[in-house]
Every structure is written in structure tokens, then in C-alpha cells.
Design a protein around this motif. Structure first.
Motif, short mmCIF file in Angstrom:
data_model
loop_
_atom_site.label_atom_id
_atom_site.label_comp_id
_atom_site.label_asym_id
_atom_site.label_seq_id
_atom_site.Cartn_x
_atom_site.Cartn_y
_atom_site.Cartn_z
N ILE B 263 0.83 -1.20 0.00
CA ILE B 263 0.00 0.00 0.00
C ILE B 263 0.86 1.25 0.00
O ILE B 263 0.66 2.17 -0.79
CB ILE B 263 -0.92 0.02 1.25
N GLU B 264 1.84 1.29 0.89
CA GLU B 264 2.60 2.53 1.10
C GLU B 264 3.52 2.87 -0.06
O GLU B 264 3.74 4.03 -0.36
CB GLU B 264 3.44 2.44 2.38
N ALA B 269 -0.20 5.52 -3.66
CA ALA B 269 0.30 6.28 -2.51
C ALA B 269 1.43 7.20 -2.91
O ALA B 269 1.62 8.26 -2.30
CB ALA B 269 0.77 5.33 -1.41
N GLN B 282 -8.79 0.48 3.21
CA GLN B 282 -7.38 0.77 2.98
C GLN B 282 -7.14 2.27 2.80
O GLN B 282 -6.00 2.71 2.66
CB GLN B 282 -6.88 0.01 1.74
N PRO B 285 -4.46 3.84 5.58
CA PRO B 285 -3.02 3.83 5.28
C PRO B 285 -2.68 4.60 4.00
O PRO B 285 -1.60 5.21 3.92
CB PRO B 285 -2.68 2.35 5.14
N ALA B 288 -2.40 8.22 4.87
CA ALA B 288 -1.20 8.48 5.66
C ALA B 288 0.05 8.48 4.78
O ALA B 288 0.93 9.32 4.95
CB ALA B 288 -1.07 7.44 6.77
N ALA B 289 0.10 7.53 3.85
CA ALA B 289 1.32 7.40 3.05
C ALA B 289 1.40 8.44 1.94
O ALA B 289 2.48 8.84 1.54
CB ALA B 289 1.42 6.00 2.46
N SER B 290 0.24 8.87 1.42
CA SER B 290 0.28 9.76 0.27
C SER B 290 0.25 11.23 0.67
O SER B 290 0.79 12.08 -0.03
CB SER B 290 -0.92 9.49 -0.64
#
Lengths: 306, 432, 303
Positions: B263-264, B269, B282, B285, B288-290
């Protein structure tokens, strides 16, 4: 066993066979205990399971040679054999050559030997870490370091790690990258060569190169042989790196489907442990044959001191 | 605590590694809470956040039930299934098991899970909708209780749409043709800096099921046989090949890389694509990552066809090897029915499948959780899908392999579709 | 890497444009050659270490930067990953380090004792069916763990050893790591047999020859075994995954993998930080242990 001829020469000499038998028994006692109490039982069970249909969750059912006949038409198995043989035949010689070359270079009075040795060894420590998947993508991904390097020379890169033609190459590189392990063994072997041989050689006025060819190399052959046997067995069983880098799939498109990875997928992913056991025993035969050939050939080039 | 193992040795017809039901409970009658202190084992896959929350929930449970000690065991996804298979084979499995849809039938059908009807005195399922409960049933036996609900969604990066001056689509009307046009437009207007979209399917069972349903088809029939039409599957790949040609989706190599990056690290992302697919849960996350403004939209065509479906993100199950099924069921009851547990667990395992708990946690959700709940409540959904049959547990890596072969041009879509369905059928037949 | 070889060589040999520092190397080579050698080595080191360095640098970056920055330059230091990773699970990460250390220590002691004994027998003693025993020993390491694990689990569960360190340590005490037996056999055979015979004339039996002649002379092999056992055990995942069920006795590899969850997200900053932390002990062990690699016959003197 073709290994037998070589093995016959393994031992010491003299003294009565009986006394040595007794001494050998005591020296081998821990190993015998391990063999009979821990190792052989599960091995026998896996051999028995290879003649069954066993899904792990229900009792196994005998199915004769079905698992073995099934191998003939199993295209993924054939693919995995191709991948594994390529891997063994390319990565083992390259890795050992590099390890031997650098060991010899480093052994010969290079300043900062300890520093270089540690640095070259560092990657081997990382071998099985989950971080490897990330690291390798940073190097061989489409935006990775390797492509940046190629761009300096005006060469257009590609997604090395994610294209079927090149993915296996990146894993071979990964294995070669960890050449520090055999290198350390070579270094230890070089240190094991008694100094008196070099002294004798230099009294005879032998050049450095001659010393290398007539002393170093022959006396290192047992260690080269060991590394060869070990790395071949390891390469055939190679699992973790492909598992981590491909997320367990052996992808893209089965291009990194190592033998043990396929075996694992069958056994645990598809609850097909009977077939996986049969695959394991086929692997044992293949690796055993390679090792036997290795031992047989070793009597022509490996020099022992005893 | 030491479990007795029954080792049958090498039988005449079989190598009977410890078989089944060595300490089964044999029906509902004798499932009772023990008077003595009891220790049960509970296992799940998941990362650090889940471990922390679950440990807190366990502590809360133990406070209410001082007689019961719960040993929690967390593992990573792949290792989890290896360990579960090994311990179950050796008749030593944990009592409470976190289960996934792909594996539910593999375990349930083979008698290693308890029918939770036997423990109905301790585990109340009346708060669940019937359709939700059905997703945990096999041949009428309730082998597992859904924990959370998830639903496939289009995830779009509104920042990238704005940056390249493309209008956000209306997900109540858009079709796959619209989708392709938007994807191409994004690639074009970005001058190739990004691709409009990632692969639109072929990496997991959910995307195949949705595409099949849109075409009046199903992946599995009612009795668990493969009913997927090769032509339908081939059309999914043809659609993607077309988009790959025009640049609307990223190249085959890029999508492999994106997928293995998780995902990250994936393209969505890292802002390399503006549209992708994922489960609604999803989004947390991904946000948060993007660090981008991501939105959840209905899948193309869904508003009209209602072909999407609710997928339990995971389940709780009780091992049939458990010596303490009553305590195990009591623990599950606490986890899925009690507000005290819901307060702790939140939406970490998905939007709670129990409607009362869903409502309870809705009050204080973070941004991702709110988006996920809003999505699942507004998106149109058809009937529940058939549980993946035994032998189908390897579906995802299998479909990925064929998708890669097609996208790299090693096989034609039609040929690959036939081969895929043959292979899937033979796996399922072999497991039956 | 062939590019670097081809590129460096001619440049370094040209005296003009690439003036070499004049400091004379102690090894007595011409300075140009020596510098060339070091330049080459350092280049190799840099290329090889890039992934490791990237890992260290990334462990000091915020999560949303990690995957977008392949460079090695740090803009600002984010040490939070270390604190977060250290306390990510119910036990602090030190617990996993200690658990791993216990397993590793047991495995090293076990391998050193049992493998060297077996190796002496194979290298120096003549006994019945020796070559067959040796072949069997090699065969036992040719089956992948994945098909052994289920029957082995049954065995250890019957012994009541599941969820203890015993299944990970006891096999090492019983010389099941045949690789090291083989390694030591190769080394012992490099020890001149005259030394044994001299001792035998002095009336030494096999235990004494083993303990007083062979063992001191095979320190490099023992160090190699110890270092390898350390690394393999430290990184071993599968058997630890299967046999350790209680998180309180989890080891480093189990904790590291538990950071990664493809479904609900991974805290990569913390995962990389703890990967770095877990690398420190093995690296230190190697730094410290490598001097024992040097103690061959060459240095202890084959008098």
C-alpha cells in the motif's frame, strides 16, 4: 555413490580399526543422537507422505505414485526447474569467483583489511531481512539507482525487478551481492595454510605468482571444494530472497519461481503437502546427484594434506 | 495446558499425522464454561497497531472474566497461514482464530472449525444481519463470525485531478468507457508525468467477481464450482491491454512493481497514478502514506448495476480442536458485541460488521474511517457472494500470474482465460 | 561493475592528469598500484553498500517520504521511527533482541561442540561404513524445511517443547547442521597429519589430540562456524515462526515481519529502524569475531 571413492580417502591411518571404531562412536555420539532422534523420523515421514494425498488438515491417503507421475505434466514445476538451474549455474560460479578473487586480494597485505572485509560482509548480514524487498526495489526498480546509473551513460533503463526477462537476473545479483559469506570462509582457509610452505617456496626462489599457483591454490582446494558443495546445495534450496522480493508469488509471471518456492506454495498455499513432499524428494535426488558428481570430480582437483 | 497429541504413526493406508477431532466437543450439549481458571490461545495476523489494540481488548475482557486468561499471538500474513496449517495438522491449533474469506472453506470444510451454533449460549449472533452471517456459513454451518465489512472502491487522487485540470467524475453515472477516457485524459494532460490509472482488475478475487457480475456472470456458483465465463475474464484483460496501449494505465512492469511495493510504496500512494482500486478500509493507510486528498468513488457501472458486494474483511472462528469452546465463544462475543471492545478496536479490522457496533464507533472516527463508513453506506451492493471453496485459497497469486502473462504479452487474453479457469477448476476439484 | 573496472584502470595508470599522492604504502607496492587498488575497493564498497546506507537513511525519514526518495541525503532527522519501532509491540524491542540472543548463543555453543567432535571423527578416524555415514549426513541437509516441519512439530509437541527455545537449540547440540561438520572436516584435513603423529608418539589418545592439537589449530574454522551460526540463526524465520507462539518469547525476525501488513498498512519507518537496530548486534559480532579468523596455523605457527 560416486562420492565413495573420495570418501574412502577421508580418514587417518594406522592403529587398529577396532579402537578407532570405539573412539569414533564417542565422537559421533551427539550426531548419532540427533540423526536417530530428530532428523530421520521427520525425513521418513515426508518420504511416506510423498506417496499420499495429504492436505494437512485431514489424514493422508495413500495414492501410490500419483504425485510422481503428476510431475511429468506439471508445467509450473518445469518452469521452476528451469529457473532454479539457471540460478544455480549462473550465481554460484560468479559468486564464488568474486569471493575468491577478493579474498586473495584482501589477504595479500592490503591496508585496512579489517575495514574492507567488514564492509564486503555487511550485505550478507541482511540476506533474509524483510527490508531486502524494499532495498532491491530502490536499486532495480524503474526509478531505482541502477537506472540512474545507466542514465549517466545515456542508456535507457527498464523495470529490472518487475519484468519477466530480467527479474531472475536481479535475484542472481542479490545472491552475488552476498558474496561476503564464502569470502570469509576463503579468508579463513588462506590463514590456515602453514607458513612453512611459503618459506620453502621462497627459498626455492619462486615468484609471487608461482607461490600462488603452487602453494596457495592447491592448499585452498579443500575450501574451494567445500564452498562449491555448500553454495550449490544452498542455491538449489534458495527460498527466502525470492519469497521476500516477489511477495511469495515467484512473479512476475513465474519468472522467479524457485523450486522450493513452488514446493512451499503447493504445500502451504494450496494444502497439497503430499505433492510438496514428493517434490522435496525429487529435489533431494537432484541435489544429491550434483553433490555426488562434485565429490567424484573432486579427486581430480582437490588436494589434501593428510 | 499441554495438549495431548494423538500420533497414529504409519497407518496401513495412510500416514496418519495427527488427524482430526481428537478433542472435539461433539455437539452443543457439553459446551460449558469451566469452573476452573482456563487459558485460551487467540491468534491473528496483522501489524503493530492491531497487536496493540487487540492486547488492550484482551485486557478488558480478562477484567470482566477473571477466570479466563487469553494468550494473544500475532503473526505476519504469510507466516500466519503456515503456522496455522502446521499447528492444526499437529492438532495443536489456537482456540480463537482470525480467519480470511479465502481460507474459510479450506478449514471449515475439513472439520477443523467449530460450528458456532454449538456455542450459541455464549456467542450471540442476533445483532447481525442475516446476509452478513451468511458470509461465514458453509453448507448451513456457521464456522465463522464476520468481524468487519469491506467493499471494493475506486480510489481517486483529487489533488492530481486538480493539478492537471481534469474534472472529478460523477460516480453515480460513470461507465468503464468513461473511466478509460478519464484515464487517458489524465495521462495526456500530465504530459506522461503520471498515468491515469493502475490496472483495473486481475490482481485479486474481488475485482474478478465484480467484473463478472457486471456481465451477468459469477466467479463461483452456489455449490462452489467455477462458473466464470472465459470470455468475460478475457474482456477484462482486453480492456486493460487497450488502456496500456493508449497510456491510460501504467505499464505492465510498473504495475508489478507497484503491487509488490504494498500500500505505502504503491503507485497510488506515491502519486504515480491518479485512480486505482482498493478496499474502502485501505483508505486510512493510503491517506497516511500519500498525504494527498484521496476520495472513495463507486466502481464504474456499479450505481446502476449494484454488482458490488460486501466482503467480510475478516472473521473470528473457534478451532474444533479447542478444549474450551465456551470460553473461546465468550471471547468472540465480547469482541463483536460489546461496546467496551468496540471502543478499543474501532475500525482497525474493518468497519464493524455488527450494525450496533458500527453505529457506536461512527461517532468518533478519523478522516479515513469516516470516508470508509460513508462509502460502504452509500455504495450500491448486490447479494453476498459465495464463499471461496476449498482449493481456492491460492486464487490471488494465481490470477496475478495470468494477468502478468497477458500484460507482458506472453499469452493472449482468450488463451489465458481458458488456462486460468482450467487451473482453478483442477485446484478446486483436487481439494474436494 | 565491469564498467567501473574498465574505467578506473587506465585513468589511474596515467601519471599526468591524475596525480597520485606520494605517501608510500607499507606493503611495499608502488604507490600508484596501491592507490588504484584502494580506489577500486572503495568504489566496490560504495556500490555494494548503497542499499544498506539507504536503509539507514530511510529509517531516519518520515513515513510519507521514504518511498519517494532514493537519495542518501537527509534533510531533517526523524528519530521518532526508532522510538516508535522500539515500543511497537507489547514488549519493548529489547525483549526480542534478548530472546534472539539466547537462541543464537545456544545454537553457537551447540554447533561448536557437536560439529567439531563429529568432524574430528570424519577427518581423522577410520571406522565402519564411514563414507556411508558421511553421505547420510549430507543427505539430511538436502530436504527443504517446509516438508519436514509438520512431522517435526508433532515430535517436539509430544516432547512438550513447543513454545520454548528447545526445538531451536537442542538440534544444534546434536550436530544437525551438517554444513559445519563438513566445513570443519575440510579444515582439519588441512592440518598436517605429522602433528597428530608426533602427539601420538608422545602417548596422546584421540581426546587429547582433538583437544590439544586440532582444536587450537582450527580456530578460524570455529570462528567461521560461530559467525555463520550467529547470522543464520539471527535471520532464521520459519522454524522460529512455527515453534514460538507466545509473543513474550518472539525473536527479532518474527517481530520484524510483524511490522509488515499488506492489507492494513505498514509503518515502514519503524520497520526499517528496527531492521537497522537488529543489524547492529550481528555487525558487532562480526567486527569483533573476525580477528579469530586470522588465527590460523599461519599465525599460531606450525612449529
Amino acid at each position: 555413490m560416486s562420492a565413495t571413492a573420495e570418501l574412502r580417502n577421508l580418514g587417518g591411518r594406522g592403529s587398529t580399526a577396532k579402537r578407532q571404531n570405539k573412539a569414533a562412536f564417542w565422537f559421533l555420539l551427539p550426531w548419532f543422537l540427533g540423526l536417530f532422534a530428530i532428523t530421520l523420523g521427520p525425513m521418513a515421514a515426508s518420504l511416506a507422505l510423498s506417496f499420499t494425498d495429504y492436505n494437512l488438515l485431514q489424514p493422508a491417503e495413500f495414492n501410490g505414485l500419483e504425485n510422481f507421475t503428476r510431475m511429468l505434466g506439471d508445467e509450473r514445476l518445469h518452469q521452476s526447474l528451469g529457473v532454479t538451474f539457471t540460478y544455480v549455474l549462473v550465481s554460484v560460479p560468479v559468486q564464488l569467483g568474486l569471493a575468491l578473487g577478493l579474498a586473495i586480494l584482501l589477504d595479500r597485505g592490503v591496508r585496512g583489511l579489517a575495514f574492507y572485509r567488514s564492509m564486503f560482509y555487511l550485505p550478507s548480514l541482511l540476506g533474509a531481512s524483510v527490508a531486502i524487498a524494499v532495498l532491491w526495489r530502490m536499486v532495480f526498480g524503474a526509478d531505482g539507482l541502477f537506472n540512474d546509473g545507466l542514465a549517466l551513460f545515456g542508456i535507457e533503463g527498464r523495470g529490472w525487478i518487475s519484468e519477466p526477462e530480467t527479474a531472475l537476473g536481479t535475484l542472481i545479483t542479490l545472491n552475488v551481492w552476498t558474496f561476503g559469506s564464502p569470502m570469509v570462509i576463503f579468508l579463513a582457509g588462506l590463514r590456515q595454510i602453514p607458513r612453512m610452505y611459503y618459506e620453502a617456496a621462497s627459498v626455492d626462489g619462486a615468484s609471487r605468482w608461482r607461490q600462488f599457483a603452487s602453494v596457495t591454490l592447491p592448499l585452498l582446494t579443500p575450501i574451494i571444494f567445500f564452498n562449491l558443495v555448500l553454495q550449490i546445495i544452498h542455491a538449489f534450496q534458495s527460498f527466502t530472497q525470492a519469497f521476500i522480493v516477489s511477495g511469495g508469488t515467484g512473479g512476475p509471471a513465474d519468472s522467479t519461481l524457485f523450486y522450493t518456492l513452488y514446493l512451499y506454495q503447493r504445500g502451504f498455499g494450496n494444502f497439497d503437502m503430499g505433492y510438496a513432499s514428493a517434490l522435496a524428494w525429487l529435489l533431494l535426488l537432484i541435489v544429491g546427484a550434483f553433490t555426488a558428481i562434485n565429490f567424484w570430480a573432486s579427486k581430480y582437483w582437490v588436494f589434501y594434506n593428510d | 495446558m499441554q495438549r495431548r497429541l494423538i500420533f497414529k504413526g504409519l497407518g496401513a493406508s495412510a500416514v496418519a499425522l495427527p488427524g482430526l477431532a481428537a478433542c472435539g466437543t461433539g455437539g452443543g450439549g457439553d459446551v460449558e464454561l469451566s469452573d476452573e481458571p482456563v487459558t485460551i490461545r487467540m491468534t491473528w495476523w496483522g501489524a503493530d497497531t492491531r497487536a496493540e489494540l487487540t492486547d488492550q481488548a484482551i485486557a478488558a475482557f480478562q477484567k470482566e472474566h477473571p477466570n479466563i486468561t487469553v494468550k494473544g499471538e500475532f503473526k505476519d500474513w504469510a507466516g500466519y497461514w503456515d503456522a496455522l496449517a502446521t499447528t492444526t495438522a499437529a492438532n495443536d491449533s489456537p482456540d480463537v482464530i482470525q480467519m480470511d474469506e479465502l481460507y474459510l472453506a479450506s478449514y471449515g470444510d475439513r472439520g477443523t472449525l467449530l460450528d458456532l451454533a454449538d456455542t450459541s449460549d455464549f456467542l450471540d449472533t442476533s445483532g447481525f444481519e442475516a446476509a452478513t452471517l451468511e458470509t461465514g456459513q458453509i453448507d448451513g454451518a456457521q464456522y465463522a463470525i464476520p468481524i468487519g465489512a469491506g467493499m471494493l472502491a475506486s480510489v481517486v487522487n483529487a489533488d492530481l485531478f486538480a493539478q492537471y485540470g481534469v474534472e472529478l467524475p460523477d460516480d453515480t453515472t460513470w461507465t468503464w468507457d468513461d473511466y478509460a477516457a478519464i484515464a487517458n485524459e489524465l495521462t495526456e494532460k500530465s504530459g506522461g508525468a503520471i498515468n491515469g490509472s493502475g490496472l483495473t482488475g486481475g490482481t485479486d478475487a474481488g475485482s474478478i467477481r465484480y467484473w463478472a457480475r457486471l456481465h451477468g456472470n459469477e466467479l463461483y456458483g452456489e455449490n462452489g464450482d467455477v462458473t466464470l465465463d472465459p470470455a468475460v475474464l478475457a474482456s477484462l484483460w482486453e480492456y486493460n491491454l487497450g488502456l496500456a496501449e493508449s497510456g491510460g494505465i501504467e505499464s505492465a512492469a510498473q504495475s508489478v512493481e507497484s503491487q509488490s511495493a504494498g500500500i505505502e510504496g504503491g503507485s497510488l500512494a506515491t502519486g504515480k497514478i491518479a485512480m486505482g482500486f482498493g478496499y474502502n478500509t485501505q483508505i486510512t493507510p493510503l491517506l497516511a502514506a500519500s498525504g494527498a486528498d484521496l476520495r472513495l468513488l463507486q466502481l464504474p457501472g456499479n450505481a446502476e448495476a449494484a454488482a458490488n458486494f460486501i466482503k467480510p474483511s475478516m472473521y473470528w472462528a473457534v478451532s474444533s480442536q479447542s478444549e474450551h469452546p465456551a470460553e473461546a465463544a465468550t471471547l468472540i462475543d465480547f469482541l463483536v458485541n460489546h461496546e467496551a471492545a468496540a471502543d478499543i478496536l474501532g475500525t482497525e479490522r474493518g468497519i464493524p460488521a455488527n450494525p450496533a457496533m458500527r453505529e457506536h464507533v461512527a461517532a468518533d472516527l478519523d478522516e479515513g474511517g469516516r470516508l470508509a463508513v460513508d462509502y460502504i453506506e452509500s455504495a450500491a451492493a448486490g447479494p453476498a457472494v459465495v464463499v471461496t471453496p476449498p482449493g481456492g485459497s491460492g486464487f490471488d497469486p494465481m490470477i496475478q500470474r495470468y494477468t502478468q502473462e497477458v500484460m507482458f504479452g506472453e499469452r493472449t487474453p482468450q488463451e489465458a482465460a481458458e488456462a486460468f479457469i482450467d487451473e482453478l477448476k483442477s485446484e478446486i476439484d483436487a481439494a474436494a | 561493475m565491469t564498467d567501473t573496472f574498465a574505467k578506473t584502470a587506465p585513468e589511474a595508470t596515467q601519471p599526468g592528469p591524475n596525480p597520485a599522492p606520494t605517501r608510500r604504502s607499507r606493503s611495499g607496492f608502488q604507490p600508484v598500484r596501491s592507490i588504484m587498488k584502494h580506489a577500486l575497493l572503495i568504489l566496490c564498497v560504495l556500490v555494494m553498500l548503497y542499499p544498506v546506507l539507504w536503509m539507514v537513511v530511510s529509517s531516519l525519514r518520515p513515513n510519507d517520504v521514504i518511498f519517494r526518495d532514493p537519495s542518501l541525503l537527509l534533510n531533517d532527522l526523524e528519530t521518532g521511527n526508532y522510538a516508535e519501532g522500539w515500543n511497537a509491540f507489547a514488549d519493548p524491542f529489547s525483549v526480542y533482541l534478548v530472546n534472539s540472543s539466547i537462541v543464537v548463543l545456544g545454537a553457537i555453543v551447540g554447533n561448536l561442540v557437536s560439529c567439531s567432535m563429529a568432524a574430528y571423527a570424519f577427518a581423522r578416524l577410520e571406522f565402519t561404513a564411514k563414507r556411508w555415514w558421511f553421505a547420510i549426513m549430507l543427505l539430511t541437509i538436502m530436504l527443504p524445511i517446509h516438508v519436514i516441519i509438520v512431522p517435526q512439530y508433532v515430535l517436539f509437541a509430544q516432547l512438550g517443547w513447543v513454545n520454548t527455545f528447545l526445538p531451536l537449540i537442542v538440534p544444534k547440540l546434536l550436530a544437525t547442521d551438517a554444513f559445519f561438520v563438513f566445513l570443519m572436516v575440510q579444515f582439519i584435513r588441512g592440518v598436517p597429519i605429522e602433528l597428530d603423529e608426533a602427539a601420538r608418539i608422545d602417548g596422546a589418545g584421540h581426546p587429547r589430540i582433538f583437544a590439544q592439537i586440532i582444536l587450537p589449530l582450527m580456530v578460524p574454522a570455529l570462528a567461521t562456524t560461530a559467525i555463520f551460526t550467529f547470522i543464520w540463526t539471527w535471520n532464521d524465520f520459519f522454524s522460529q515462526l512455527i515453534y514460538l507462539t507466545d509473543p513474550d518469547i518472539y525473536t527479532v525476525p518474527l517481530a520484524l515481519r510483524a511490522f509488515v501488513d499488506a492489507q492494513s498498512g505498514t509503518n515502514w519507518g519503524a520497520a526499517l529502524a528496527m531492521s537497522v537496530v537488529s543489524l547492529v548486534p550481528i555487525f558487532l559480532v562480526f567486527l569483533f569475531g573476525q580477528r579469530f579468523l586470522l588465527r590460523g596455523i599461519a599465525t599460531t605457527g606450525g612449529k
